[in-house]
Design a protein around this motif. Structure first.
Motif, PDB file in Angstrom:
ATOM      1  N   ALA A 162       0.842  -1.218   0.000  1.00 34.25           N
ATOM      2  CA  ALA A 162       0.000   0.000   0.000  1.00 34.25           C
ATOM      3  C   ALA A 162       0.870   1.259   0.000  1.00 34.25           C
ATOM      4  CB  ALA A 162      -0.954  -0.016   1.203  1.00 34.25           C
ATOM      5  N   GLY A 163       2.014   1.173  -0.723  1.00 30.17           N
ATOM      6  CA  GLY A 163       2.870   2.359  -0.848  1.00 30.17           C
ATOM      7  C   GLY A 163       3.757   2.633   0.349  1.00 30.17           C
ATOM      8  N   VAL A 164       3.783   1.722   1.342  1.00 28.27           N
ATOM      9  CA  VAL A 164       4.597   1.945   2.553  1.00 28.27           C
ATOM     10  C   VAL A 164       5.735   0.920   2.576  1.00 28.27           C
ATOM     11  CG1 VAL A 164       4.565   2.039   5.079  1.00 28.27           C
ATOM     12  CG2 VAL A 164       2.524   2.689   3.802  1.00 28.27           C
ATOM     13  N   PRO A 165       6.983   1.357   2.882  1.00 29.06           N
ATOM     14  CA  PRO A 165       8.110   0.400   2.956  1.00 29.06           C
ATOM     15  C   PRO A 165       7.873  -0.632   4.062  1.00 29.06           C
ATOM     16  CG  PRO A 165       8.902   2.679   3.024  1.00 29.06           C
ATOM     17  CD  PRO A 165       7.416   2.743   3.126  1.00 29.06           C
ATOM     18  N   VAL A 166       8.177  -1.899   3.730  1.00 24.66           N
ATOM     19  CA  VAL A 166       7.928  -2.978   4.680  1.00 24.66           C
ATOM     20  C   VAL A 166       9.200  -3.793   4.906  1.00 24.66           C
ATOM     21  CG1 VAL A 166       6.721  -5.192   4.945  1.00 24.66           C
ATOM     22  CG2 VAL A 166       5.475  -3.202   4.125  1.00 24.66           C
ATOM     23  N   ALA A 167       9.533  -4.016   6.197  1.00 25.31           N
ATOM     24  CA  ALA A 167      10.668  -4.890   6.531  1.00 25.31           C
ATOM     25  C   ALA A 167      10.123  -6.154   7.194  1.00 25.31           C
ATOM     26  CB  ALA A 167      11.609  -4.169   7.487  1.00 25.31           C
ATOM     27  N   HIS A 168      10.845  -7.278   7.028  1.00 27.48           N
ATOM     28  CA  HIS A 168      10.382  -8.564   7.562  1.00 27.48           C
ATOM     29  C   HIS A 168      11.345  -9.060   8.639  1.00 27.48           C
ATOM     30  CE1 HIS A 168       8.973  -8.124   3.426  1.00 27.48           C
ATOM     31  NE2 HIS A 168       7.907  -8.810   3.792  1.00 27.48           N
ATOM     32  N   HIS A 169      10.793  -9.558   9.730  1.00 24.04           N
ATOM     33  CA  HIS A 169      11.622 -10.092  10.818  1.00 24.04           C
ATOM     34  C   HIS A 169      11.061 -11.432  11.261  1.00 24.04           C
ATOM     35  CE1 HIS A 169      13.365  -6.025  11.333  1.00 24.04           C
ATOM     36  NE2 HIS A 169      12.143  -5.615  11.084  1.00 24.04           N
ATOM     37  N   ILE A 170      11.950 -12.395  11.481  1.00 22.61           N
ATOM     38  CA  ILE A 170      11.495 -13.712  11.938  1.00 22.61           C
ATOM     39  C   ILE A 170      12.126 -14.007  13.298  1.00 22.61           C
ATOM     40  CG2 ILE A 170      11.414 -16.182  11.431  1.00 22.61           C
ATOM     41  CD1 ILE A 170      12.038 -15.402   8.467  1.00 22.61           C
ATOM     42  N   TRP A 171      11.285 -14.309  14.286  1.00 24.40           N
ATOM     43  CA  TRP A 171      11.795 -14.768  15.583  1.00 24.40           C
ATOM     44  C   TRP A 171      11.356 -16.225  15.740  1.00 24.40           C
ATOM     45  CZ3 TRP A 171      15.061 -12.486  18.996  1.00 24.40           C
ATOM     46  CH2 TRP A 171      15.404 -11.155  18.712  1.00 24.40           C
ATOM     47  N   ASP A 172      12.259 -17.133  15.359  1.00 24.59           N
ATOM     48  CA  ASP A 172      11.955 -18.553  15.538  1.00 24.59           C
ATOM     49  C   ASP A 172      12.558 -19.012  16.872  1.00 24.59           C
ATOM     50  OD1 ASP A 172      14.638 -18.396  14.827  1.00 24.59           O
ATOM     51  OD2 ASP A 172      14.622 -20.347  13.812  1.00 24.59           O
ATOM     52  N   ILE A 173      12.366 -20.268  17.199  1.00 22.72           N
ATOM     53  CA  ILE A 173      12.832 -20.788  18.496  1.00 22.72           C
ATOM     54  C   ILE A 173      14.354 -20.637  18.643  1.00 22.72           C
ATOM     55  CG2 ILE A 173      13.277 -23.012  19.644  1.00 22.72           C
ATOM     56  CD1 ILE A 173      10.683 -21.779  20.559  1.00 22.72           C
ATOM     57  N   SER A 174      15.098 -20.875  17.558  1.00 24.90           N
ATOM     58  CA  SER A 174      16.569 -20.792  17.649  1.00 24.90           C
ATOM     59  C   SER A 174      17.008 -19.364  17.965  1.00 24.90           C
ATOM     60  CB  SER A 174      17.224 -21.223  16.336  1.00 24.90           C
ATOM     61  OG  SER A 174      16.715 -22.457  15.939  1.00 24.90           O
ATOM     62  N   ARG A 175      16.364 -18.391  17.311  1.00 20.85           N
ATOM     63  CA  ARG A 175      16.765 -16.994  17.529  1.00 20.85           C
ATOM     64  C   ARG A 175      16.387 -16.549  18.951  1.00 20.85           C
ATOM     65  NH1 ARG A 175      15.057 -11.693  13.843  1.00 20.85           N
ATOM     66  NH2 ARG A 175      16.403 -10.203  14.915  1.00 20.85           N
ATOM     67  N   LEU A 176      15.225 -16.998  19.411  1.00 17.59           N
ATOM     68  CA  LEU A 176      14.797 -16.675  20.775  1.00 17.59           C
ATOM     69  C   LEU A 176      15.764 -17.290  21.786  1.00 17.59           C
ATOM     70  CD1 LEU A 176      12.452 -15.258  22.286  1.00 17.59           C
ATOM     71  CD2 LEU A 176      11.370 -17.494  22.471  1.00 17.59           C
ATOM     72  N   HIS A 177      16.181 -18.523  21.523  1.00 14.73           N
ATOM     73  CA  HIS A 177      17.139 -19.211  22.390  1.00 14.73           C
ATOM     74  C   HIS A 177      18.461 -18.438  22.435  1.00 14.73           C
ATOM     75  CE1 HIS A 177      19.649 -23.102  23.196  1.00 14.73           C
ATOM     76  NE2 HIS A 177      19.568 -22.334  24.259  1.00 14.73           N
ATOM     77  N   ARG A 178      18.946 -18.022  21.242  1.00 13.71           N
ATOM     78  CA  ARG A 178      20.210 -17.253  21.188  1.00 13.71           C
ATOM     79  C   ARG A 178      20.084 -15.968  21.996  1.00 13.71           C
ATOM     80  NH1 ARG A 178      20.100 -18.424  15.771  1.00 13.71           N
ATOM     81  NH2 ARG A 178      19.528 -16.294  15.160  1.00 13.71           N
ATOM     82  N   GLN A 179      18.943 -15.287  21.829  1.00 17.90           N
ATOM     83  CA  GLN A 179      18.769 -14.017  22.545  1.00 17.90           C
ATOM     84  C   GLN A 179      18.764 -14.241  24.054  1.00 17.90           C
ATOM     85  OE1 GLN A 179      16.820 -10.519  21.779  1.00 17.90           O
ATOM     86  NE2 GLN A 179      15.174 -10.803  23.211  1.00 17.90           N
ATOM     87  N   ARG A 180      18.025 -15.262  24.504  1.00 16.69           N
ATOM     88  CA  ARG A 180      17.900 -15.469  25.952  1.00 16.69           C
ATOM     89  C   ARG A 180      19.208 -15.943  26.573  1.00 16.69           C
ATOM     90  NH1 ARG A 180      12.051 -17.905  27.797  1.00 16.69           N
ATOM     91  NH2 ARG A 180      10.778 -16.202  27.027  1.00 16.69           N
ATOM     92  N   SER A 181      20.035 -16.641  25.794  1.00 20.93           N
ATOM     93  CA  SER A 181      21.256 -17.157  26.413  1.00 20.93           C
ATOM     94  C   SER A 181      22.470 -16.275  26.141  1.00 20.93           C
ATOM     95  CB  SER A 181      21.519 -18.594  25.963  1.00 20.93           C
ATOM     96  OG  SER A 181      21.487 -18.659  24.559  1.00 20.93           O
ATOM     97  N   SER A 182      22.287 -15.191  25.389  1.00 21.19           N
ATOM     98  CA  SER A 182      23.448 -14.328  25.133  1.00 21.19           C
ATOM     99  C   SER A 182      23.797 -13.594  26.421  1.00 21.19           C
ATOM    100  CB  SER A 182      23.163 -13.327  24.011  1.00 21.19           C
ATOM    101  OG  SER A 182      22.427 -12.236  24.507  1.00 21.19           O
ATOM    102  N   ARG A 183      25.060 -13.276  26.561  1.00 18.48           N
ATOM    103  CA  ARG A 183      25.572 -12.713  27.814  1.00 18.48           C
ATOM    104  C   ARG A 183      24.781 -11.467  28.235  1.00 18.48           C
ATOM    105  NH1 ARG A 183      27.550 -13.496  32.099  1.00 18.48           N
ATOM    106  NH2 ARG A 183      28.548 -11.776  33.103  1.00 18.48           N
ATOM    107  N   SER A 184      24.496 -10.600  27.266  1.00 14.61           N
ATOM    108  CA  SER A 184      23.827  -9.351  27.631  1.00 14.61           C
ATOM    109  C   SER A 184      22.315  -9.476  27.501  1.00 14.61           C
ATOM    110  CB  SER A 184      24.333  -8.222  26.747  1.00 14.61           C
ATOM    111  OG  SER A 184      24.111  -8.556  25.394  1.00 14.61           O
ATOM    112  N   HIS A 185      21.821 -10.693  27.210  1.00  6.93           N
ATOM    113  CA  HIS A 185      20.387 -10.951  27.106  1.00  6.93           C
ATOM    114  C   HIS A 185      19.705 -10.100  26.047  1.00  6.93           C
ATOM    115  CE1 HIS A 185      20.727 -13.625  30.422  1.00  6.93           C
ATOM    116  NE2 HIS A 185      21.396 -12.710  31.065  1.00  6.93           N
ATOM    117  N   LYS A 186      20.458  -9.783  25.031  1.00  7.87           N
ATOM    118  CA  LYS A 186      19.816  -9.167  23.868  1.00  7.87           C
ATOM    119  C   LYS A 186      20.650  -9.517  22.656  1.00  7.87           C
ATOM    120  CE  LYS A 186      21.980  -4.604  24.270  1.00  7.87           C
ATOM    121  NZ  LYS A 186      23.263  -5.193  24.209  1.00  7.87           N
ATOM    122  N   GLU A 187      20.035  -9.460  21.510  1.00  8.58           N
ATOM    123  CA  GLU A 187      20.734  -9.844  20.291  1.00  8.58           C
ATOM    124  C   GLU A 187      21.608  -8.667  19.862  1.00  8.58           C
ATOM    125  OE1 GLU A 187      19.000 -12.276  16.625  1.00  8.58           O
ATOM    126  OE2 GLU A 187      18.355 -10.221  16.705  1.00  8.58           O
TER     127      GLU A 187
END
Length: 690
Positions: A162-187
């Protein structure tokens, strides 16, 4: 020992089932809320509003958030309560994104709102998209999946709907796992300047060869900074700065005026930016050294400069090509970052000190709350074999970290003592407290903005008297948490509940109960709830009655406001509900009023708790002072005396400390001695930490 994705999936699923049962919510809602909470905490999105909608015509949406900067996040779930970890294919990803894009397009261009039930969340969202169509500059489509991507899908190409720029993001189980176990708790953000901007950014090394860390001075093109902020938003800002910006407006008018009227003087007028990174890569160019890549760039001071450059470019179409910003970048590995980054943030922000800004996880308020939560046992519920604790997570990931080094048997014991439903975070605490203290509207602004306001409030109250934050405050906060979570469960179970606006209904229901009791100079018996560790049936039925009236009120916003959750963010919404307080009070049974306690009784409890806290503070100060040997006090005394930095009172108190253990400083003297230690540190006197 590192968990596998498979093990993480099973733990996550158990959490989900327990959470759905405890909150009386559907598993799909619990799934969306659980992941969204993680992403809000780490700044990936500013907030999350639940909104499940599916239609025959290939449309679906499961949640959304509009931020103040023209960005709309639309969330869609891939969730089927699977028992085993399965894989997600590229085709399925594309189909999910197509469905949510269809919803956006139908709302923006095809009048979808006109076909929907006016009080439903999907109507509010579709209508808001149509009304705000011209103001939406970016849409993020975010897929939450309980599966794991079968192949590493590289960045999905940006598109337009509809004329608006769109970006796509996927949060699957692996990415959520990486985020939760990373030292600073963020990606961490991995920024490749050469790839993004065609070249590196000139820098000057500011460290000496053997320094513990590297630092660089950079001349940052404003265009680059504004583009990074546009693309990554709050994820660029260290949590503190994010909180600070939430508490303030977005655009600093002075910065804006310089950009528009004197761009060439920006470098001279502006204080510049302080940032940290986990690692950098540099390369030589014809004009000297340049930074080509930065991992985990975090702005710790200068968030307002960054946001103002972006907004002025967007709103005023300002030309930033002549503007440069001085940037000081310190490379600090993730092990040190938890202690060093907050300090840099605190010291760098002194020129615009605001309580919210230094109210990050190591503020003494949070440290004290954490202390209570590890020490105080909650009474065992009737029939329960053991007492438990309420685990306060003052820094992200503490609950998981506390279990990471335990054996399976120790883990079971830890979970029995600290059940997951009894874990609460800083943003939870801010919600539990603000609804009772006349601020339901703040709670509806989203957890980050609500926390910013709570932080500013508690920060200034702490300055006035830290004794108010005592054992009673902690127990009352937990009781308020029990009521808050019971209200979520009760609202979900009501026959009138249609799956939307639960957060708004809960906030106003509790605020109304608080208002009714305050007008009678009475209070809910919070200590009684703490002792029972549950909400009694009388209060439960009162919550059901009040929530029904609140729901009827909020689903009828005044003319001109189409989105109910937007209406709930306005002061006028609270004013209108408050006008009905007396009428609502008449609907409650006499038993409800019989259970209330006089405010005077509460005041007496608070007074005693304050006195106890004062004694505890004194004992704690004494303990710390006695941990420093007499010879050390003598050395500090000598150093400060030579610098002529001691008042007569401090001199006298230090002379007592120099005679430990034959003389012992009193509690009051100990508090003075701790202040002297701080003074010594600021003057460069090395003090061995007690």
């Amino acid at each position: 020992m590192e968990q596998t994705d498979e093990e993480f999936f099973h733990d996550f699923r158990q959490e989900l089932l327990a959470g759905a049962e405890a909150n009386g919510s559907f598993q799909l809602s619990e799934f969306m809320e659980a992941i969204a909470n993680d992403l809000v905490e780490t700044g990936f999105t500013e907030g999350f509003e639940l909104c499940h909608f599916r239609a025959q015509r290939g449309m679906r949406v499961d949640g959304y958030w509009f931020n103040d900067e023209g960005v709309l996040d639309l969330f869609i779930a891939d969730f089927d309560s699977r028992n085993e970890l399965a894989s997600l294919t590229r085709t399925e990803v594309a189909a999910a994104f197509k469905r949510v894009a269809n919803f956006f397009e139908a709302s923006a261009n095809k009048g979808l709102a006109g076909e929907l039930e006016v009080t439903s969340p999907e109507y509010g969202l579709a209508r808001q998209i149509a009304d705000r169509k011209d103001a939406i500059r970016q849409v993020n489509l975010v897929l939450f999946s309980e599966r794991t991507l079968s192949e590493k899908i590289q960045a999905l190409p940006d598109t337009e709907v509809a004329g608006v720029p769109v970006a796509h993001h996927i949060w699957d189980i692996s990415r959520l796992h990486r985020q939760r176990s990373s030292r600073s708790h963020k990606e961490p953000l991995d920024l490749d300047f050469e790839q993004m901007f065609g070249k590196g950014i000139a820098c000057l090394p500011a460290h000496l060869g053997t320094d513990a860390y590297q630092s660089y001075l950079m001349v940052m093109p404003a265009e680059v900074l504004a583009t990074l902020y546009e693309r990554f938003g709050a994820r660029l800002l260290e949590q503190n700065v994010r909180t600070f910006l939430q508490a303030r407006g977005n655009v600093n008018q002075g910065i804006r005026a310089t950009i528009l009227n004197e761009p060439g003087m920006f470098f001279a007028y502006n204080n510049g930016i302080t940032a940290t990174a986990q690692s950098v890569e540099t390369g030589m160019t014809d004009s000297g050294l340049a930074i080509t890549r930065v991992v985990d760039l975090q702005i710790v001071n200068g968030g307002q400069t960054t946001a103002s450059l972006f907004h002025t470019r967007k709103r005023d179409k300002a030309d930033l090509s002549q503007i440069f910003v001085q940037l000081k970048l310190s490379v600090i590995d993730s092990l040190q970052s938890e202690t060093v980054v907050p300090r840099i943030s605190e010291y760098a922000n002194t020129q615009n000190r605001v309580n919210a800004a230094d109210f990050f996880s190591n503020h003494p308020f949070h440290v004290r709350m954490e202390g209570f939560s590890r020490r105080i046992w909650a009474p065992a519920q009737k029939g329960a074999p053991r007492e438990t604790r309420w685990f306060y997570e003052r820094a992200r990931g503490q609950y998981a970290d506390a279990q990471s080094k335990l054996t399976p048997a120790e883990q079971r014991r830890f979970k029995a003592e600290h059940p997951k439903p009894q874990m609460f975070t800083k943003t939870d605490l801010a919600k539990f407290e603000n609804v009772w203290d006349d601020h339901p509207r703040w709670v509806n602004l989203g957890s980050q903005k609500n926390f910013a306001r709570y932080a500013a409030r508690i920060g200034s109250e702490w300055e006035k008297s830290s004794d108010a934050f005592n054992e009673f405050y902690f127990k009352r906060a937990v009781a308020r948490g029990l009521i808050f979570r019971a209200t979520e469960r009760i609202v979900s179970a009501q026959p009138w509940y249609n799956g939307g606006y639960r957060a708004n209904i809960v906030a106003y229901t509790l605020a109304v109960l608080g208002d009714i009791t305050k007008r009678r100079k009475e209070s809910i018996d919070f200590l009684g709830i703490w002792n029972a560790q549950k909400v009694d049936p009388v209060l439960e039925s009162a919550i059901a009655v009040v929530s029904g009236v609140v729901n009827d009120d909020i689903i009828r916003p005044p003319q001109g406001i189409s989105n109910i959750s937007e209406w709930c963010k306005k002061e006028a919404c609270w004013t209108r509900i408050q006008a009905r307080t007396d009428a609502i009070a008449n609907l409650l049974p006499p038993e409800f009023y019989d259970r209330l306690v006089p405010q005077d009784d509460q005041a007496a409890i608070v007074k005693t708790a304050k006195q106890t806290q004062r004694i505890d503070n004194g004992i704690e100060a004494q303990r710390k002072v006695l941990a420093v040997p007499a010879a050390e006090w003598a050395r500090i005394h000598q150093s400060l005396l030579e610098k002529d930095l001691l008042t007569p009172k401090e001199d006298g108190v230090l002379r007592v400390a120099m005679q430990i253990p034959s003389k012992l400083p009193t509690e009051k003297q100990s508090v003075v001695l701790l202040d002297i230690l701080d003074k010594g540190r600021l003057e460069g006197v090395v003090v061995s930490e007690p």
